[in-house]
Every structure is written in C-alpha cells, then in structure tokens.
Scaffold this active site. Sequence first.
Site, PDB file in Angstrom:
ATOM      1  N   TYR A 122       0.745  -1.277  -0.077  1.00 60.61           N
ATOM      2  CA  TYR A 122      -0.216  -0.057   0.130  1.00 60.61           C
ATOM      3  C   TYR A 122       1.060   1.339   0.012  1.00 60.61           C
ATOM      4  O   TYR A 122       0.304   2.392  -0.044  1.00 60.61           O
ATOM      5  CB  TYR A 122      -1.066  -0.048   0.967  1.00 60.61           C
ATOM      6  CG  TYR A 122      -0.503  -0.316   2.616  1.00 60.61           C
ATOM      7  CD1 TYR A 122      -0.064   0.885   3.300  1.00 60.61           C
ATOM      8  CD2 TYR A 122      -0.742  -1.537   2.995  1.00 60.61           C
ATOM      9  CE1 TYR A 122       0.412   0.711   4.516  1.00 60.61           C
ATOM     10  CE2 TYR A 122      -0.119  -1.590   4.352  1.00 60.61           C
ATOM     11  CZ  TYR A 122       0.353  -0.643   4.936  1.00 60.61           C
ATOM     12  OH  TYR A 122       1.059  -0.653   6.348  1.00 60.61           O
ATOM     13  N   HIS A 206      -7.804  -3.045   1.009  1.00 61.20           N
ATOM     14  CA  HIS A 206      -7.027  -2.887   2.546  1.00 61.20           C
ATOM     15  C   HIS A 206      -8.012  -3.256   3.662  1.00 61.20           C
ATOM     16  O   HIS A 206      -7.291  -4.184   4.378  1.00 61.20           O
ATOM     17  CB  HIS A 206      -6.774  -1.357   2.840  1.00 61.20           C
ATOM     18  CG  HIS A 206      -5.954  -1.177   4.088  1.00 61.20           C
ATOM     19  ND1 HIS A 206      -6.571  -0.941   5.242  1.00 61.20           N
ATOM     20  CD2 HIS A 206      -4.544  -1.354   4.196  1.00 61.20           C
ATOM     21  CE1 HIS A 206      -5.644  -1.328   6.484  1.00 61.20           C
ATOM     22  NE2 HIS A 206      -4.508  -1.268   5.783  1.00 61.20           N
ATOM     23  N   HIS A 270      -6.322 -12.323   8.721  1.00 63.96           N
ATOM     24  CA  HIS A 270      -6.440 -12.200  10.261  1.00 63.96           C
ATOM     25  C   HIS A 270      -7.853 -12.908  10.738  1.00 63.96           C
ATOM     26  O   HIS A 270      -7.785 -13.885  11.276  1.00 63.96           O
ATOM     27  CB  HIS A 270      -6.338 -10.881  10.917  1.00 63.96           C
ATOM     28  CG  HIS A 270      -5.136 -10.093  10.429  1.00 63.96           C
ATOM     29  ND1 HIS A 270      -3.991 -10.770  11.159  1.00 63.96           N
ATOM     30  CD2 HIS A 270      -4.900  -9.054   9.912  1.00 63.96           C
ATOM     31  CE1 HIS A 270      -2.936 -10.020  10.677  1.00 63.96           C
ATOM     32  NE2 HIS A 270      -3.573  -8.957   9.978  1.00 63.96           N
ATOM     33  N   ASP A 321       3.474 -10.966   7.817  1.00 56.66           N
ATOM     34  CA  ASP A 321       2.767  -9.918   7.904  1.00 56.66           C
ATOM     35  C   ASP A 321       3.798  -8.604   8.375  1.00 56.66           C
ATOM     36  O   ASP A 321       4.413  -7.935   7.463  1.00 56.66           O
ATOM     37  CB  ASP A 321       1.862  -9.989   9.140  1.00 56.66           C
ATOM     38  CG  ASP A 321       0.725  -8.602   9.476  1.00 56.66           C
ATOM     39  OD1 ASP A 321       1.048  -7.723   8.497  1.00 56.66           O
ATOM     40  OD2 ASP A 321      -0.191  -8.695   9.948  1.00 56.66           O
TER      41      ASP A 321
HETATM   42 ZN    ZN Z   1      -1.185  -6.753   7.034  1.00 45.27          ZN
END
Ligand code: ZN
Length: 455
Positions: A122, A206, A270, A321
Amino acid sequence: MIDTDRPRNYRADQLWLADGWSTDGVVAVDASGHLGPTDGPAERLGAWVLPGMPNLHSHAFQRAMAGLAERKGRSDDSFWTWRETMYAFAAAIGPEQLKAIAAQLYVEMLKAGYTQVCEFQYLHHRPDGTPYAQAEAMSLALIEAAREAGIALTLLPVLYMSGGFDGRALTARQRRFGHDVNAYLRLLETLRRHERGDLRVGVALHSLRAVPEVAMREVLAAELTRDMPIHIHIAEQIGEVQDCLATRGARPVEWLFDHADVDARWCLVHATHVEDREVRQIARSGAVVGLCPTTEANLGDGLFPLSDYLDAHGVLGIGSDSHISVSPVEELRWLEYGQRLATRHRNIAARKERDSVGETLWRAALQGGARAAGLPIGELREGARADLIVLDDAAPQLAARSANAVMDSFLFAGNAPLVRDVLVGGQWVVRDFHHRDEAGIAARYRSVVEQLAAT
Ligand code: ZN
C-alpha cells in the site's frame, strides 16, 4: 537461467507428497522450472525433501522497523499506537529503500523455507501523496527485489480510499496509500504486463474501513480482476468490529458475506474476531483465512478460533505480516501454542487420534498458502512449480527421527535452522544454508537502514 533443457532428476530418501512421506521419491525439473515426468538417473538431495511454504501476507517495508515499537508509550499501547509508529517510519521509504529492505527480507524468507510471498502493498505514492513519475515505482521495487532474491511473488497492490467506516478522508500520512477506482485498475493493468511464472498480480482491498462498498463492487466487477486472488484485512481488531457494527449494522465478516461473493479466490487476513456463524461461513466458502500468529501476538490482536474452524474443514495459510519473525516454523508453532495457552490442552490442530500436529499444520498451510497466492497446486507433483526445501539431515534435532516424527521435530524442536537447501522455480537459491547473494543484499540493506535511522 536453467542450465540445460533436459529435465534434472532429484531423489530424496523421503519426499513429502499430498498424503505424506513417500520413500525413495523422485522429482524432475523441466526447463520451465516446473515438475515434469522423471527420466534417467537422479541426484540425491537428502533424507527429507518437502514443498516450500507460501507466505500469504507481507508488508515488506515493515521488516526494517521490527523491534522499534517495543517501548512503553505514554498512552495505552495497542495496535493503533503501533500504527502511528509505523506511519512515521514509512514516511522515509521510497523505491530504492523499499527494494533494499524487501531483498533482505526475501533472502531471510527463503532461508527459512518460504518460497513464495504475497505482498500486500500500500505504499504507492511519494510521502506527500503525489504520484511518482512512474506511478507503479513502489510496486516495481518489490518485483525487482523478489527477482533479485529469487522468491516467487504474488503482488497485491492495495486499494485504500478512506480513513474510517464513516468515509472520512485519508490523513496526511495516509495520502500516499490512496487511489480512486480507475487509477487503481490502471495500476493493476500496468503491473499485469510484468506477469510471468514467478509473478502473479492480485487484488487487495485494504479493509472494510478503507474501501467504500461502491468501490469494492466496481473493482470486483471489472473484467481485469475476474481471475485474480482477492485479499482483505478483516476483523483484526475489536475496535474495527464495533465500528462496522455501528456504521453498517453487521460484523465485518458477516457484512462481507452479505455484500460479496466470497469464494476460494478470497484470502481473509486475520479474521481474528469471528463468531460461530462467521466461522462456518468462511469454511463453507473455500476462502482462505490468512493467519499471522507472531504479528497478531506482537500487536495484541487476539486469538483466532482455530479448533472450531478446523472442525468446519476451513482452509488456512500463514503470513509473516510485520516481520517481527520470518519463519514458517515459528508461525505454525505459535498458531498451535496460542491455542494451548488459551484452552490448557495440547495438540489442538491435530484432528484424529495419534495425528501429528506438525504434519497437519504444514499440510494445511501449504494448501491454503498456494490458494491465496493464486498457485494451482501446493504439492510436489507434475505441473507444479519446482519449489522445494531440503532439511538438514545432519542436524542433531532430527537424529533418529522416523517419517512419522520428523515434521513434529522440525516445528517443535528448538531454534537451529533446519532448512539446508531451497529450490524455487527450478533454481537453487539457498545451498548449504547460504543464499547466493546474501552478502551484497545484506550490505545494501544495512546502508539503507543506517540512512533511515539518521533521518
Ligand atoms: Zn497486514
């Protein structure tokens, strides 16, 4: 480059196939770096050879800030205070820095046994939010870093449009993440031209708070995205669940299933805070839950209901991550240990009597990781890309281990590295614990991090 057009045949005393270890297994690598039919004599690689692990969630730049957010702050430290530290750090990173950090990270991943990485990217624009002269410069930095290190990449440029569920504008620090839908689709189109065997491009939304419903629908309806993997951060934080309930009248996973055709192309990253009904919905859909146990622990996110999800035959994979740890062993270990600590029971991931936790977890994460990365197969069989790892059979931790014990020792016996050699797309990138370019890549990383520390 492939040395020869003839297939290269490799043999292992034990080769990990879909249904477990196979004695005297042989694989052949063809000129395209895929597995094909075997012919002729085979070179012995070692005692234990298994498929490399896909890493389904990475923000490469965060590797350089690992360890910098572990001091007590003035307020109640949480994900949201960590995010402020991360934003400040990201502000100093441009294409050159990103490439150096990512190359170092990818070397570390390969040495740990990851052979594919999904980049949830991002950081698109300059720190002040204006586009680079070449709009895709930051994404290209990741492609170049992956090719330099020799890891396969699923590049997931991120759509990030608003700063909260109420549709508020991006803050000054978030402006470099932002696109409108048309600019985002143009970015995907441009990056798709770089696709080849070691690169796939996919969609990343996102989060529900950063992507309005209408934008989500437009992206998913575009012809361009029809066969792409789709990743989204979801239900990582209690605050996010509460905001979603308050503004959209449903929990995040519940809302997503009501508003999108969630199927096996999706990776829900997640999915920490989910209720029974949501657990069953995800499992039924074939979507992958992308678990990042060390980061989720580091950020104080919470625990995913693993046992219920496995009972419902849900598909999962693992990601590193924020890269406070870069090891599939540690991710899988902590996936299991978190559950043991919470339930005060042992061997949670195993589903049957005398089933191996190590085998169950490695197999599950291979399958889900391949699906999330957009790979057709997460196994060593014909047609798959030749991505494999060779364990160090001289390691004391593996001494006297039989086939039904070796994966448990690989995952649960100590911290010495046990991945000796790594092949990606038919190329040896790690041999005898050393990556082919590790010294140069580490030196460049060091110099970039020193510059960042001085700014
Ligand atoms: Zn992430």
